[in-house]
Every structure is written in structure tokens, then in C-alpha cells.
Design an enzyme around this catalytic site. Structure first.
Site, PDB file in Angstrom:
ATOM      1  N   GLY A 159      43.998 -79.190  -1.264  1.00  0.00           N
ATOM      2  CA  GLY A 159      43.741 -79.164  -2.147  1.00  0.00           C
ATOM      3  C   GLY A 159      44.996 -78.260  -2.901  1.00  0.00           C
ATOM      4  O   GLY A 159      45.848 -78.095  -2.846  1.00  0.00           O
ATOM      5  N   PRO A 160      45.154 -78.612  -4.882  1.00  0.00           N
ATOM      6  CA  PRO A 160      45.688 -77.788  -5.196  1.00  0.00           C
ATOM      7  C   PRO A 160      45.589 -77.183  -5.294  1.00  0.00           C
ATOM      8  O   PRO A 160      45.444 -76.074  -4.702  1.00  0.00           O
ATOM      9  CB  PRO A 160      45.774 -78.896  -6.380  1.00  0.00           C
ATOM     10  CG  PRO A 160      44.271 -79.601  -6.264  1.00  0.00           C
ATOM     11  CD  PRO A 160      44.046 -79.579  -5.269  1.00  0.00           C
ATOM     12  N   SER A 161      46.808 -76.523  -5.286  1.00  0.00           N
ATOM     13  CA  SER A 161      47.582 -74.659  -5.317  1.00  0.00           C
ATOM     14  C   SER A 161      46.805 -74.053  -6.721  1.00  0.00           C
ATOM     15  O   SER A 161      46.088 -75.342  -7.345  1.00  0.00           O
ATOM     16  CB  SER A 161      48.602 -74.801  -5.577  1.00  0.00           C
ATOM     17  OG  SER A 161      49.823 -74.653  -5.077  1.00  0.00           O
ATOM     18  N   GLY A 162      46.109 -72.797  -6.272  1.00  0.00           N
ATOM     19  CA  GLY A 162      45.260 -72.499  -6.726  1.00  0.00           C
ATOM     20  C   GLY A 162      43.412 -72.807  -6.861  1.00  0.00           C
ATOM     21  O   GLY A 162      42.898 -71.866  -7.387  1.00  0.00           O
ATOM     22  N   GLY A 163      43.836 -73.672  -5.640  1.00  0.00           N
ATOM     23  CA  GLY A 163      42.090 -73.820  -5.788  1.00  0.00           C
ATOM     24  C   GLY A 163      41.328 -72.907  -5.534  1.00  0.00           C
ATOM     25  O   GLY A 163      39.866 -73.047  -4.620  1.00  0.00           O
ATOM     26  N   GLY A 164      42.023 -71.824  -4.172  1.00  0.00           N
ATOM     27  CA  GLY A 164      41.002 -70.509  -3.313  1.00  0.00           C
ATOM     28  C   GLY A 164      41.174 -71.025  -2.755  1.00  0.00           C
ATOM     29  O   GLY A 164      40.124 -70.484  -1.661  1.00  0.00           O
ATOM     30  N   LYS A 165      42.256 -71.759  -1.795  1.00  0.00           N
ATOM     31  CA  LYS A 165      42.024 -71.826  -0.148  1.00  0.00           C
ATOM     32  C   LYS A 165      42.207 -70.069   0.397  1.00  0.00           C
ATOM     33  O   LYS A 165      41.462 -70.095   1.129  1.00  0.00           O
ATOM     34  CB  LYS A 165      43.376 -73.024   0.476  1.00  0.00           C
ATOM     35  CG  LYS A 165      42.868 -74.076  -0.390  1.00  0.00           C
ATOM     36  CD  LYS A 165      43.877 -75.009  -0.364  1.00  0.00           C
ATOM     37  CE  LYS A 165      45.419 -74.357  -0.556  1.00  0.00           C
ATOM     38  NZ  LYS A 165      45.439 -74.744  -1.971  1.00  0.00           N
ATOM     39  N   THR A 166      43.478 -69.673   0.180  1.00  0.00           N
ATOM     40  CA  THR A 166      43.651 -68.433   0.273  1.00  0.00           C
ATOM     41  C   THR A 166      42.567 -67.408   0.563  1.00  0.00           C
ATOM     42  O   THR A 166      42.167 -66.819   1.327  1.00  0.00           O
ATOM     43  CB  THR A 166      45.139 -67.499   0.398  1.00  0.00           C
ATOM     44  OG1 THR A 166      46.272 -68.086  -0.009  1.00  0.00           O
ATOM     45  CG2 THR A 166      45.125 -66.447   0.713  1.00  0.00           C
TER      46      THR A 166
ATOM     47  N   GLU B 199      49.173 -72.664   5.815  1.00  0.00           N
ATOM     48  CA  GLU B 199      50.283 -73.317   5.382  1.00  0.00           C
ATOM     49  C   GLU B 199      51.908 -72.634   6.619  1.00  0.00           C
ATOM     50  O   GLU B 199      52.483 -71.881   6.202  1.00  0.00           O
ATOM     51  CB  GLU B 199      51.374 -72.859   4.519  1.00  0.00           C
ATOM     52  CG  GLU B 199      50.064 -73.326   3.248  1.00  0.00           C
ATOM     53  CD  GLU B 199      50.070 -72.928   1.798  1.00  0.00           C
ATOM     54  OE1 GLU B 199      51.580 -72.797   1.459  1.00  0.00           O
ATOM     55  OE2 GLU B 199      49.435 -72.382   1.230  1.00  0.00           O
TER      56      GLU B 199
END
Length: 592
Positions: free
Chosen positions: A375-382, A505
Site C-alpha cells: 500500500g501507499p506510504s503512511g498506510g500503517g504497515k510498519t 522492506e
């Protein structure tokens, strides 16, 4: 003193005593030292009485060897007893501070990640070094002088009242005059010291931040900017230091003035009483000696209270850390079977009072499969990974292993199941061996070490280094390339043998050649493990058993590569961009 100030002082004493109690001081050693100090002071109180007798009945022919021996013995005994008691009190103080530092260090390691999110590293370091140093100085140095001084002053005053209460009353009448000056100065010293400690912590923060990122500073030609920031801190420290020097410069002459005024009063008034026959010459000499035993400790006592004012601020900050909620690594049950599905159910989370980062996230990761989080950066993955590692608690929903919420497992047991390889691949200053074995709680054989390194495709480059596995990597692994650091991180995860793997990543910052090697190492690491991958590269995503697409903290798509390609417009755009980038990389490689 106002009611507010009185309460503040009482609270300060209580806070300091509470801190001392937590350090479990050696009561027996302290009591013995105090008793010896009391004995030494009592001996010192006898010496002026000997002097009085000598002056009043001075006659060389009447002096015997026994009298001289007793007189000299008193001096020697007083010196020995005082020295031993001072040593014992110092040792007690050093032990208290050592226990305090031990508690503080253990606490800093147990504090949750959220604490470090909200507190600057430099300030935390300052609590551990500067503030404990202030407490150490009070306990190990100033307290000794304060205790012996108090005993000396009280004993001398009692003897003086017994000898001549009128002269003693005249002498003590000077003390309130001195207090008129000393009390306001003490209050000013407290304010200055508190500001000095705050500025010291701020300056430590600046140093830590700049020196840890010195390469960024130099690459951006930011030395002038950072010099200016540091120079402001140095100037501020100098200003506070100058204020402190001013107050100390007033305290010392005032103490000298008080001493001289007392001496003049005693000699003048005492001389009159001697001439009238109300006082003998020997008693006047004894009075002056007792006066010295009162005035000399006064400077130590005033220094103690000045230092105590400094310690109050340090105590408050140390208590703030010691009282902060910490992680309990052992509370809960052990993870018996980690080869189960990971279930994310209506998961929500936000940092503090900010906007939610994750919103009602729901999906499942089957055991032994690979799930890619895209998903796009800032989506909450980390952030999702941080919640899986239990760095934070969800504000809504749950994460389960099988049918059990992960918050029911002992933290140490849960984290033991997880292997985490991030983009930065952090390393500690030390050898390659120490980095691969980091966090392993059993003895690692050379065969196990080499096997993990071989599976991570790291053994060959390690063997080519001058010292092999004993090669120093430098601070944060700066002596190694990005690909080498990443493979050491993979070897570390392999040696840990986790059941759940999280890759954040892990290849995004590598060049094409390094990525190929690291990808092969990751395949060895992922084999047979439940794996979650945050990925930006199509090559990582295509082979995943499941792809979870996240936008602004919400799950907007879930399925295989083919399914999302057909049904999810944003994923299709993502895949198309990645395919175009892959073709460009291939063209560049062909030209090279």
C-alpha cells in the site's frame, strides 16, 4: 517561609527519602559509621576542655608525660575514628548510588517503546549520568560533612551553655542575622541549579543527536548550523554557571563575615568577662575553640543544603522514570504452539491523541504461508508490525494466535517466536560474531554460527575479511555495506529460529546485485515459517500466498496477485509501476 514552600520542602524530603529507601541502603554500615562519627565528635569536644585546664593552670613543671600522652592520644584517636567513619559513610553513599544506577538501567531496558517515542534520548542519558551524579555527590560527599557537622555544632552548643549560658546566648544571637542573607541565597541557588540541570540535559540531547548522525551533518554541510545550536547550549550553560558562581561568591564571604563577627563578639565580650573575673582565660580559649567547631562545620552544612536543592530536581526526574509503567516480560503463559494462524480482528490504533493510524483492520495469516502487506506510504504497515511485536497496545480490536489473544502470552515468550528483519538492519558496535549471536540465550557453537551465515549467504564475504567472524563492524555496522548488514541480520534471525517472520522492506534500499543475493537468503529464512512481508517490489509480492492492500489504515483489498490485479484498481496501478521500474532496471543492467 510560606505554607506552599513548607509543603514543597517536606515533599522534597519525602521524595528523597523515598528514593533512598528504594536503593536498600546498608543500615548496619550507616549506623556503625554514625556511632563512630558521634564518638569522634565527642572526643573533639573534650580537646577544648583539656586546653582550658592547661591555660588556667599553666606551669611547665606541672606537665607530666602522662598528660601529654593523653592529650596527643585524644588527637590521634579523634583523627582515626573520624577518618574510618567518613570512609564508611562514603562507601554507604557509593553503594546507594550504585544500586540507584542499577535500578535505573534495568528500568530503562524495561520501559516500553512508547516511552522513548515521547522522551528524547539525550535527556534520558542525562538522567542516568548527570542526575545520578548529583545524587551521588550529596550522599557520598556532602552528607558525611553534614552529619559530622550537625553533631559537632550540637555538642559544642551544649557544652558552651554548660560553661557560660550568657556568652552562648550572645554568640547565637548573630546566627539569625546570617540566616536573613543565607535563606534567600539558598532559594536562588535551587532555581539556578534546576535550570542548569535542564540545560545540561538539553545540551546532552543535542550532542547525542548530532554525533550519532555525523555523516548526515557532513554530507549536508550542516556543520555551521549544528555549531550554532551547540554554541547556544554552551552559552546557556555558561550563563547558569555564572549565576551559580555569583551566589557561591556571596555565600563564602558571608560565611567568613559571620565567623569574624562571632569571633569579635566572643573575644570582646569574653575579654570583659575575664577582666571582671566572671570567666577565666582558659574558659575564653575553650569558647573560641568551640566557636571554631561550630563555624567550620557551618560551611559544610550550608553546602549540604545547597546540594540538596540541586538533588531535589534530579530526584524528581529519576523518580519520574522509576515510576513509569514498564513491560512485564514474564506475566502471562508461554507460547506452546506458534504454528497457528495469526488473526487480526477489527484492529485499531492511534498514537496518543492523534488521528487513528489503523482502522478496524481484519485479515488472517495461515500458518506456514507468506502474506505481503502492500500500500501507499503512511498506510500503517510498519505500525501493524509494531503491534504484532507488542511495542504498543491496540486501542481497539485484537491480534490472536489461533484462538488466543497475544496479550495473554508472556512478552518474552511471544517475542521469542518472532524474527524481524528491517530495512535498516541495525547492528551493534562489536564483532560480526557478536551481532549474529545477539540476543541468543545459549552458547552458540562455531558450526551453528557458520551454518546460519551460509544460509544467509554471508559466510563467503565474512571469510574474506581479515579477522573473519571477529571483524569489528563499527558503530551501527558502518564498516559494512548495506547488503552485508542485511545478510548478517538474516543470519541472526536464522540462528534465532523463529516460527513467525516479519520482513519490513528488507531489500528496498539495496542495489540489484545485492538484492538478488539477499532474496536468496530470505528464501532460506522464510522456508516453513509464517511470514509477513512489507513490500514495495513486485518480485516479493507476486509469489506471496496472500496480498493485503492497505490505504490510510484500512484494508481495501485482499487476495492473490492475479485476483487483486483483476479487481483492485490501485493495486493494478502499483503493479504496473513496479513492472515498468523492473524493465528500466533490466535495460540499465543490459547497458552496463
Amino acid at each position: 517561609m510560606t505554607q506552599h514552600e513548607s509543603k514543597e520542602t517536606k515533599g522534597s524530603w519525602r521524595l528523597f527519602l523515598r528514593l533512598l529507601k528504594r536503593t536498600k541502603p546498608s543500615v548496619g554500615l550507616i549506623v556503625t559509621a554514625v556511632l563512630m562519627s558521634l564518638a569522634g565528635t565527642l572526643i573533639s569536644l573534650i580537646i577544648p576542655l583539656f586546653t582550658k585546664k592547661l591555660v588556667d593552670g599553666f606551669d611547665v613543671s606541672s606537665l607530666s608525660f602522662g598528660q601529654i600522652a593523653v592529650f596527643g592520644g585524644c588527637f590521634i584517636l579523634q583523627a582515626v575514628v573520624s577518618g574510618v567513619s567518613m570512609y564508611m559513610l562514603n562507601v554507604s553513599g557509593q553503594r546507594v548510588v550504585a544500586n540507584l544506577r542499577d535500578q535505573l538501567w534495568r528500568k530503562l531496558l524495561r520501559l516500553p517503546v512508547s516511552y522513548y517515542d515521547n522522551n528524547r534520548t539525550g535527556e534520558t542519558i542525562s538522567r542516568m549520568t548527570n542526575d545520578t551524579g548529583v545524587v551521588k555527590q550529596l550522599i557520598a560527599e556532602n552528607f558525611t560533612g553534614f552529619l559530622t557537622g550537625i553533631i559537632s555544632v550540637i555538642g559544642s552548643v551544649v557544652v558552651l551553655f554548660y560553661m557560660d549560658w550568657q556568652m552562648t546566648a550572645v554568640m547565637l544571637g548573630v546566627i539569625p542575622i546570617a540566616a536573613l542573607f543565607m535563606v534567600p541565597l539558598g532559594r536562588q541557588m535551587y532555581l539556578v541549579s534546576k535550570g542548569l540541570q535542564t540545560e545540561t540535559a538539553s545540551f546532552t540531547t543535542t550532542l547525542t543527536q548530532v554525533l550519532s548522525e555525523i555523516r548526515l551533518v557532513k554530507s549536508m554541510n550542516a556543520e555551521p548550523r549544528e555549531y550554532e545550536a551547540g554554541e547556544k547550549g554552551i552559552s546557556s550553560l555558561f550563563r547558569f554557571g555564572r549565576k551559580e558562581a555569583k551566589i557561591q561568591a556571596m555565600i563564602a564571604p558571608l560565611m567568613f563575615f559571620v565567623m569574624m563577627m562571632l569571633l569579635v563578639v566572643i573575644v570582646g565580650y569574653g575579654g570583659m568577662r575575664v577582666s571582671s573575673g566572671a570567666l577565666t582565660a582558659g574558659e575564653l580559649v575553650a569558647f573560641i575553640l568551640y566557636l571554631i567547631q561550630i563555624v567550620m562545620p557551618m560551611s559544610q552544612i550550608s553546602t549540604f543544603f545547597t546540594q540538596f536543592k540541586k538533588t531535589v530536581g534530579a530526584t524528581e526526574r529519576i523518580i519520574h522514570i522509576l515510576d513509569a509503567p514498564e513491560e512485564d516480560h514474564q506475566k502471562g503463559r508461554q507460547v506452546d504452539k506458534a504454528e497457528q494462524a495469526i488473526r487480526i480482528e477489527n484492529l485499531s490504533f492511534g498514537y496518543g491523541d492523534g488521528e487513528p493510524v489503523l482502522r478496524e483492520l481484519t485479515f488472517e495469516v495461515a500458518p506456514g504461508t507468506v502474506s505481503a502487506i502492500v500500500g501507499p506510504s503512511g498506510g500503517g504497515k510498519t505500525t501493524l508490525f509494531s503491534l504484532l511485536e507488542r511495542y504498543y497496545e491496540p486501542t481497539g480490536g485484537t491480534i490472536k494466535l489461533g484462538s488466543d489473544g497475544i496479550d495473554g502470552f508472556a512478552l518474552a515468550s511471544w517475542r521469542r517466536q518472532i524474527g524481524y528483519v528491517s530495512q535498516e538492519s541495525p547492528l551493534i558496535a562489536g564483532t560480526i560474531r557478536e551481532n549474529i549471536c545477539y540476543g541468543i540465550d545459549h552458547e552458540v557453537t562455531q558450526e551453528e554460527l557458520v551454518r546460519a551465515a551460509e544460509m544467509a549467504y554471508a559466510h563467503i564475504f565474512i571469510s574474506e575479511l581479515p579477522n573473519g567472524y571477529d571483524t569489528e563492524v563499527g558503530e551501527r555496522g558502518i564498516k559494512l555495506s548495506g547488503g552485508q548488514r542485511q545478510r548478517i541480520a538474516i543470519a541472526r534471525a536464522l540462528l534465532r529460529d523463529p516460527k513467525i517472520l516479519m520482513l519490513d522492506e528488507a531489500t528496498s534500499s539495496l542495489d540489484s546485485r545485492s538484492e538478488v543475493v539477499v532474496q536468496e537468503a530470505l528464501k532460506n529464512l522464510m522456508a516453513g515459517r509464517t511470514t509477513l512481508v512489507i513490500a514495495h517490489r513486485l518480485s516479493t509480492v507476486v509469489d506471496a500466498d496472500q496480498i493485503v492492500f492497505m490505504e490510510k489504515g484500512r484494508l481495501t483489498g485482499k487476495g492473490t496477485h492475479e485476483e487483486l490485479l483483476a479487481n483492485h484498481p490501485m493495486y493494478k496501478e502499483f503493479a504496473t509501476q513496479q513492472l515498468r521500474l523492473t524493465e528500466q532496471d533490466a535495460d540499465v543492467s543490459g547497458l552496463q
